[in-house]
Design a protein around this motif. Structure first.
Motif, PDB file in Angstrom:
ATOM      1  N   ARG A 180       7.382   4.547 -13.270  1.00 55.26           N
ATOM      2  CA  ARG A 180       6.259   3.699 -13.668  1.00 55.26           C
ATOM      3  C   ARG A 180       4.976   4.059 -12.916  1.00 55.26           C
ATOM      4  O   ARG A 180       3.883   3.948 -13.442  1.00 55.26           O
TER       5      ARG A 180
ATOM      6  N   GLN B 110      -1.122   1.680 -17.560  1.00 60.00           N
ATOM      7  CA  GLN B 110       0.213   2.277 -17.639  1.00 60.00           C
ATOM      8  C   GLN B 110       1.067   1.904 -16.433  1.00 60.00           C
ATOM      9  O   GLN B 110       2.292   1.869 -16.519  1.00 60.00           O
TER      10      GLN B 110
ATOM     11  N   GLU C 252       5.210  -2.814 -18.742  1.00 61.93           N
ATOM     12  CA  GLU C 252       5.075  -2.171 -20.053  1.00 61.93           C
ATOM     13  C   GLU C 252       4.427  -3.044 -21.137  1.00 61.93           C
ATOM     14  O   GLU C 252       3.693  -2.540 -21.987  1.00 61.93           O
TER      15      GLU C 252
ATOM     16  N   TYR D 105       1.577  -2.258 -24.317  1.00 62.67           N
ATOM     17  CA  TYR D 105       1.882  -2.480 -25.740  1.00 62.67           C
ATOM     18  C   TYR D 105       0.876  -3.444 -26.361  1.00 62.67           C
ATOM     19  O   TYR D 105       0.415  -3.245 -27.481  1.00 62.67           O
TER      20      TYR D 105
ATOM     21  N   LEU E   2       2.439   6.483 -23.547  1.00 64.91           N
ATOM     22  CA  LEU E   2       3.701   5.777 -23.815  1.00 64.91           C
ATOM     23  C   LEU E   2       4.759   6.752 -24.326  1.00 64.91           C
ATOM     24  O   LEU E   2       5.940   6.634 -23.990  1.00 64.91           O
TER      25      LEU E   2
ATOM     26  N   ARG F 146       6.126   8.598 -21.413  1.00 64.36           N
ATOM     27  CA  ARG F 146       7.036   7.734 -20.650  1.00 64.36           C
ATOM     28  C   ARG F 146       8.387   7.624 -21.364  1.00 64.36           C
ATOM     29  O   ARG F 146       9.437   7.683 -20.747  1.00 64.36           O
TER      30      ARG F 146
END
Lengths: 409, 88
Positions: free
Chosen positions: A289, A131, A135, A139, A269, A272
């Motif tokens: 972040r 994380q 990003e 993904y 995610l 975030r």
């Protein structure tokens, strides 16, 4: 961001294929038999209709549209509090629960000498680091986790269905018991579906994910007795062992570990995303972040180290976390209806039905739970804490805004 | 990279803490196998919550006993009885 099918599937179906949902699927399949298939389809339809409402062309079309819709209906502080409470507690609690489950699976299926607790912490560290990295890595990893999970489940299901000697009639056993609250137990399986921002993608991945889920339920029902499925705490492993023996166990071990990683990564995610959309920002972009994954990772680490996984309270807490996300989803649907009515007068009775059914399901999830008092208390405390954080933040922020305005003048 | 390594080592260190637990008389798997079914021995599964529910391995005939309820269940056994507790 371009949404490919696999990418959307990775984000939208992570909780659906997680070990938590597989336990729900196994237990309800044992208890309700074929009725469980009917109920999962009904829940899918409910989410498709809610999704249609949330992607109405007259709603704003921006990445932060959920927060905008909520803010227009509730105001700044409640919208912020609701966004916070919908994902943060769930991320922390789900990570605690799922990593412990993965730790046991790794220890019992793959390496007896490796401590389960050590593996749980290793997974937590890896996902926290993932994380923190740019990003696109999380993904990509999410897509990979879901390919492993979905692929493994599909293979086991097809192998089971193709190799069975049982007839279709064996599936139609009489439900052992039925309570009106049972269909609602399937509601949390679509947790996190708001991560998929496109209406078409969300519907397609939900249908695809549910098909996989249904295939697995059928495979489990063909190989394991209803009583065993209903009472097992790990019905997925029982079914995998019956289907393929030791290789089935190992494949299911892989599905459990990758499914846990996918579910936790998706929730991280989601957290975030919520933090990014809250306006004015709760955290500066640069520290978001670092701070958010470190915060969720540390909280999860503390909960695991203090033994929450060995406490029955974890199940109630996790149940409350899922209810909080569903409440957020329900309030979001209601806020969308209010937006449509205010701005175009298009809110009609059929659009009100999905949120109405969702309300019914949510109430039965709360009041049908054996630990309803604790659940209500957890929800109350979580909302109060989030409201306090939001209020303090806006108070500080207001001061800063005023100071900067004065400086400009 | 250095920060990531420190973070990873920290999480791993926490994960290995149970290995430093205090000494307790241990029984091997084979010893226990030989004693199962004999009188004077009771096997207690002291795992609770997810520690118990996530595990595939449960000894047949083991009785679940939570550490929190020690005062309750400890009265059910006499002093000369052998209690085998397992938690993993």
């Amino acid at each position: 961001m371009k949404y490919s099918f696999l990418f959307s599937f990775g984000l939208g179906c992570a909780w659906l294929l997680s070990p938590e949902s597989l336990v729900t699927a196994g237990n309800l399949a044992g208890k309700l038999g074929c009725l469980s298939l009917v109920f999962i389809v009904l829940v899918l339809l409910l989410f498709i209709f809610c999704n249609r409402l949330l992607h109405h062309p007259q709603l704003p079309d921006s990445p932060d549209k959920e927060f905008l819709i909520l803010r227009s209906a509730l105001g700044n502080i409640p919208a912020t509090a609701l966004s916070l409470v919908s994902c943060l507690p769930l991320t922390i609690l789900a990570a605690t629960a799922l990593f412990v489950t993965s730790g046991y699976t790794f220890n019992e299926v793959f390496l007896y000498w490796f401590p389960n607790f050590g593996f749980a912490f290793l997974l937590l560290a890896c996902l926290t680091i993932l994380q923190i990295l740019p990003e696109q890595y999380s993904y990509r990893a999410q897509t990979l986790f879901m390919i492993l999970t979905g692929g493994g489940l599909l293979f086991l299901s097809l192998y089971a269905i193709a190799g069975t000697e049982a007839s279709a009639a064996d599936l139609f056993h009489k439900p052992a018991s039925f309570s009106p609250a049972d269909p609602a137990l399937f509601l949390p399986v679509f947790t996190g579906i708001t991560l998929v921002h496109e209406k078409y993608s969300a519907n397609v991945v939900m249908v695809f994910g549910t098909t996989l889920f249904i295939l697995w339920i059928i495979a489990s029902m063909l190989y394991v007795s209803p009583e065993r499925l209903a009472s097992s705490t790990i019905p997925y492993m029982t079914a995998a062992r019956k289907i393929m023996g030791e290789p089935g166990r190992q494949l299911m071990g892989l599905v459990v570990i990758s499914g846990s990683c996918a579910a936790v990564n998706a929730l991280m995610l989601l957290s975030r995303q919520m933090f990014t959309h809250i306006s004015p920002a709760l955290l500066p972009v640069k520290s978001r972040r670092w701070l958010l994954p470190l915060f969720t990772g540390s909280c999860t680490g503390i909960l695991m180290a203090t033994g929450l996984a060995g406490d029955e309270a974890l199940e109630t807490l996790l149940h409350s976390g899922l209810i909080l996300w569903l409440s957020y989803y329900l309030i979001l649907c209601c806020s969308a209806l209010s937006w449509l009515k205010k701005n175009s007068g298009t809110a009609m009775l059929p659009s009100c039905l999905p949120p109405l059914f969702l309300t019914g399901g949510l109430l039965s999830l709360i009041f049908g739970s054996p630990a309803r008092t604790e659940t209500i208390l957890h929800i109350f405390f979580a909302i109060s804490a989030a409201a306090l954080v939001a209020a303090v933040w806006f108070f500080i922020n207001k001061k800063q805004i005023t100071t900067s305005k004065e400086t400009t003048v | 990279m250095k920060r990531l390594l420190v973070l990873m080592s920290f999480f791993l260190f926490i994960g290995t803490l149970p290995a430093f637990a205090a000494d307790a008389p241990l029984i091997s798997k084979d010893e226990l196998k030989a004693k199962i079914g004999t009188t004077g021995i009771s096997i207690l599964d002291v795992r609770s919550g997810r520690d118990w529910s996530s595990s595939e391995f449960k000894i047949k005939g083991a009785i679940r006993a939570s550490g929190k309820d020690y005062d309750k269940w400890s009265k059910d056994y006499s002093r000369d009885q052998t209690l085998v507790l397992y938690c993993a």
